[in-house]
Design a protein around this motif. Structure first.
Motif, PDB file in Angstrom:
ATOM      1  N   LYS A  49      -5.947   5.169 -10.960  1.00  0.00           N
ATOM      2  CA  LYS A  49      -5.775   5.834  -9.672  1.00  0.00           C
ATOM      3  C   LYS A  49      -6.747   5.327  -8.604  1.00  0.00           C
ATOM      4  O   LYS A  49      -6.371   5.122  -7.440  1.00  0.00           O
ATOM      5  CB  LYS A  49      -5.928   7.345  -9.845  1.00  0.00           C
ATOM      6  N   LYS A  50      -7.991   5.110  -8.967  1.00  0.00           N
ATOM      7  CA  LYS A  50      -8.987   4.711  -7.973  1.00  0.00           C
ATOM      8  C   LYS A  50      -8.679   3.341  -7.366  1.00  0.00           C
ATOM      9  O   LYS A  50      -9.007   3.080  -6.205  1.00  0.00           O
ATOM     10  CB  LYS A  50     -10.387   4.700  -8.580  1.00  0.00           C
ATOM     11  N   ASP A  52      -5.739   4.020  -4.981  1.00  0.00           N
ATOM     12  CA  ASP A  52      -6.224   4.805  -3.836  1.00  0.00           C
ATOM     13  C   ASP A  52      -6.870   3.900  -2.794  1.00  0.00           C
ATOM     14  O   ASP A  52      -6.758   4.138  -1.582  1.00  0.00           O
ATOM     15  CB  ASP A  52      -7.227   5.857  -4.303  1.00  0.00           C
TER      16      ASP A  52
END
Length: 222
Positions: free
Chosen positions: A152-153, A156
């Motif tokens: 996710k990071k 993102d």
């Protein structure tokens, strides 16, 4: 993800307009996946794509090429309707050039003719272009965007730097505003840092196939 475009480079000459890639899936349930797999989700994908095209300025739309890839062989499944998007796209957007391709002709291999690539699925085409530092954005519905929490990071970071759009209208407005200066936008230091951060962890590209295989073998052994 290990990039299959190892060692390849793209030189742009007289690039213009955009190349948007989309997929024709079957209209009847045929495969369990995050992408459209029956008519209801297919309609979501189609509406999202057409919503983007509807909001492009006329001059941008006139220099748009749509590249279609069929998700499975039509000859094997002749009744599954692999022209659901293409038929309406060619009727509704007569100025848009249309290309039917296959896995042997990928987006990055055609990118030298276009200022910007636009992918509509979070798949190989998007990752390959990022790994080669080719201007590309992902315009997709959240319905078809599923990633593991551990990644996710990295995604993102791309979202914050306008490399991924879930809102098709915002994506079209972005293209309308930035297409003529896309190189300047792409090579912004903050954006390049985000791309390198993503690629280092998600689509690492080695300079040779032999080196990549050697590293993979060592990881398996260890």
């Amino acid at each position: 993800y290990i990039s299959s475009n190892i060692g390849k480079k793209i030189n742009k000459n007289d690039a213009r307009g955009i190349l948007i890639s989309f997929v024709e899936w079957a209209k009847t349930p045929w495969k369990l996946q995050d992408f459209p797999r029956e008519i209801e989700t297919y309609d979501i994908y189609k509406k999202h794509l057409f919503g983007f095209l509807n909001n492009l300025k006329k001059d941008v739309l006139n220099e748009t090429t749509a590249k279609c890839y069929r998700a499975t062989e039509t000859k094997k499944f002749p009744n599954l309707g692999f022209d659901y998007i293409s038929k309406d796209l060619k009727t509704k957007y007569k100025k848009v050039k249309y290309i039917l391709t296959d896995k042997r002709k990928r987006g990055f291999e055609m990118s030298d003719k276009f200022k910007l690539l636009i992918e509509t699925t979070n798949s190989t085409g998007f990752l390959e272009s990022l790994s080669m530092n080719i201007p590309v954005i992902l315009v997709t519905s959240k319905d078809f965007f599923t990633i593991k929490n551990e990644y996710k990071k990295y995604y993102d970071s791309l979202l914050k730097n306008n490399l991924i759009f879930f809102d098709n209208i915002k994506a079209a407005n972005f293209v309308n505003t930035n297409l003529n200066n896309i190189e300047k936008w792409w090579f912004d230091k903050k954006r390049q840092k985000s791309i390198k951060f993503f690629c280092k962890n998600m689509c690492k590209q080695e300079m040779s196939l032999e080196k990549s295989l050697d590293l993979m073998s060592k990881k398996i052994i260890n």
